[in-house]
Design a protein around this motif. Sequence first.
Motif, PDB file in Angstrom:
ATOM      1  N   GLN A   4      34.499  57.082  48.201  1.00 54.36           N
ATOM      2  CA  GLN A   4      34.187  56.208  48.943  1.00 54.36           C
ATOM      3  C   GLN A   4      34.347  54.442  48.713  1.00 54.36           C
ATOM      4  O   GLN A   4      33.710  53.726  47.676  1.00 54.36           O
ATOM      5  CB  GLN A   4      32.981  56.603  49.457  1.00 54.36           C
ATOM      6  CG  GLN A   4      32.323  55.627  50.431  1.00 54.36           C
ATOM      7  CD  GLN A   4      32.980  56.118  51.664  1.00 54.36           C
ATOM      8  OE1 GLN A   4      33.228  56.967  52.622  1.00 54.36           O
ATOM      9  NE2 GLN A   4      33.400  54.935  52.784  1.00 54.36           N
ATOM     10  N   ALA A   5      35.174  53.617  49.278  1.00 49.92           N
ATOM     11  CA  ALA A   5      34.843  52.360  48.663  1.00 49.92           C
ATOM     12  C   ALA A   5      34.526  51.860  49.638  1.00 49.92           C
ATOM     13  O   ALA A   5      34.408  51.854  51.186  1.00 49.92           O
ATOM     14  CB  ALA A   5      36.738  52.238  49.022  1.00 49.92           C
ATOM     15  N   CYS A  21      33.772  51.542  44.094  1.00 56.12           N
ATOM     16  CA  CYS A  21      34.302  52.949  44.799  1.00 56.12           C
ATOM     17  C   CYS A  21      33.745  54.458  43.703  1.00 56.12           C
ATOM     18  O   CYS A  21      33.799  54.807  42.938  1.00 56.12           O
ATOM     19  CB  CYS A  21      36.044  52.986  44.622  1.00 56.12           C
ATOM     20  SG  CYS A  21      36.844  54.668  45.128  1.00 56.12           S
ATOM     21  N   ALA A  22      32.808  55.531  44.708  1.00 56.79           N
ATOM     22  CA  ALA A  22      31.976  56.011  44.383  1.00 56.79           C
ATOM     23  C   ALA A  22      32.667  57.269  44.772  1.00 56.79           C
ATOM     24  O   ALA A  22      33.519  57.666  45.902  1.00 56.79           O
ATOM     25  CB  ALA A  22      30.715  56.074  45.089  1.00 56.79           C
ATOM     26  N   ARG A  71      34.377  50.485  35.317  1.00 52.89           N
ATOM     27  CA  ARG A  71      34.508  51.942  35.652  1.00 52.89           C
ATOM     28  C   ARG A  71      32.877  52.321  34.672  1.00 52.89           C
ATOM     29  O   ARG A  71      32.466  51.658  34.172  1.00 52.89           O
ATOM     30  CB  ARG A  71      35.445  53.073  35.716  1.00 52.89           C
ATOM     31  CG  ARG A  71      36.063  52.586  33.961  1.00 52.89           C
ATOM     32  CD  ARG A  71      37.093  54.170  33.565  1.00 52.89           C
ATOM     33  NE  ARG A  71      36.823  55.703  34.463  1.00 52.89           N
ATOM     34  CZ  ARG A  71      37.332  56.262  34.572  1.00 52.89           C
ATOM     35  NH1 ARG A  71      38.923  55.219  34.894  1.00 52.89           N
ATOM     36  NH2 ARG A  71      37.316  57.356  35.184  1.00 52.89           N
ATOM     37  N   ASP A  72      32.019  53.109  35.516  1.00 52.15           N
ATOM     38  CA  ASP A  72      30.985  53.549  35.030  1.00 52.15           C
ATOM     39  C   ASP A  72      30.984  54.694  34.828  1.00 52.15           C
ATOM     40  O   ASP A  72      31.050  55.919  36.050  1.00 52.15           O
ATOM     41  CB  ASP A  72      29.650  52.628  35.448  1.00 52.15           C
ATOM     42  CG  ASP A  72      28.126  53.421  35.158  1.00 52.15           C
ATOM     43  OD1 ASP A  72      28.353  54.809  34.147  1.00 52.15           O
ATOM     44  OD2 ASP A  72      27.359  52.398  35.417  1.00 52.15           O
ATOM     45  N   ASN A  76      30.090  58.263  38.275  1.00 53.71           N
ATOM     46  CA  ASN A  76      31.272  58.098  38.821  1.00 53.71           C
ATOM     47  C   ASN A  76      31.698  57.027  39.655  1.00 53.71           C
ATOM     48  O   ASN A  76      32.362  56.957  40.362  1.00 53.71           O
ATOM     49  CB  ASN A  76      30.401  59.669  39.569  1.00 53.71           C
ATOM     50  CG  ASN A  76      30.902  60.884  38.437  1.00 53.71           C
ATOM     51  OD1 ASN A  76      30.933  60.876  37.875  1.00 53.71           O
ATOM     52  ND2 ASN A  76      30.207  62.010  39.579  1.00 53.71           N
ATOM     53  N   THR A  77      31.756  55.863  39.431  1.00 52.75           N
ATOM     54  CA  THR A  77      32.149  54.463  40.032  1.00 52.75           C
ATOM     55  C   THR A  77      33.109  54.232  38.979  1.00 52.75           C
ATOM     56  O   THR A  77      32.955  53.250  38.174  1.00 52.75           O
ATOM     57  CB  THR A  77      31.022  53.743  40.737  1.00 52.75           C
ATOM     58  OG1 THR A  77      29.911  54.789  41.593  1.00 52.75           O
ATOM     59  CG2 THR A  77      31.435  52.738  41.342  1.00 52.75           C
ATOM     60  N   VAL A  78      34.254  53.421  40.245  1.00 50.44           N
ATOM     61  CA  VAL A  78      35.070  52.495  39.182  1.00 50.44           C
ATOM     62  C   VAL A  78      34.944  50.443  40.561  1.00 50.44           C
ATOM     63  O   VAL A  78      34.573  51.241  41.401  1.00 50.44           O
ATOM     64  CB  VAL A  78      36.495  52.736  39.628  1.00 50.44           C
ATOM     65  CG1 VAL A  78      36.579  53.352  40.846  1.00 50.44           C
ATOM     66  CG2 VAL A  78      37.730  51.963  38.858  1.00 50.44           C
TER      67      VAL A  78
END
Length: 124
Positions: A4-5, A21-22, A71-72, A76-78
């Motif tokens: 999901q952006a 982006c999740a 990213r993290d 789970n996100t970029v």
Amino acid sequence: VQLQASGGGLVQAGDSLRLSCATSGFTFSTYAMAWFRQTPGKEREFVATISWGGGSQYYAESVKGRFTISRDNAKNTVYLQMNSLKPEDTAVYYCAANPPSTNWGITESKYTYWGQGTLVTVSS
């Protein structure tokens, strides 16, 4: 699998935006991630990519020095931090995931999962 952006919008030249982006449904920490973009009538183009651990990044020449991918893995996100935006950065931006079974790269064919895109519009 979901990517999901978010974070797109309308800004002026010289402004900044941060895209997120999740993701869910796959083991995010084992995938390289990337951002691509597309404008009407043109092919989708590579923007930036980051290795699964975050230690390596690669950028298109057109954005080098202005954009930063990060990213993290705990979330789970970029992310894509975009500074000094130009009108030519106007596009729909897509996040994508490169599985560990495929060599890391910058071509679309290496990316298995794609987000729905978020529109960035930069006015002059």
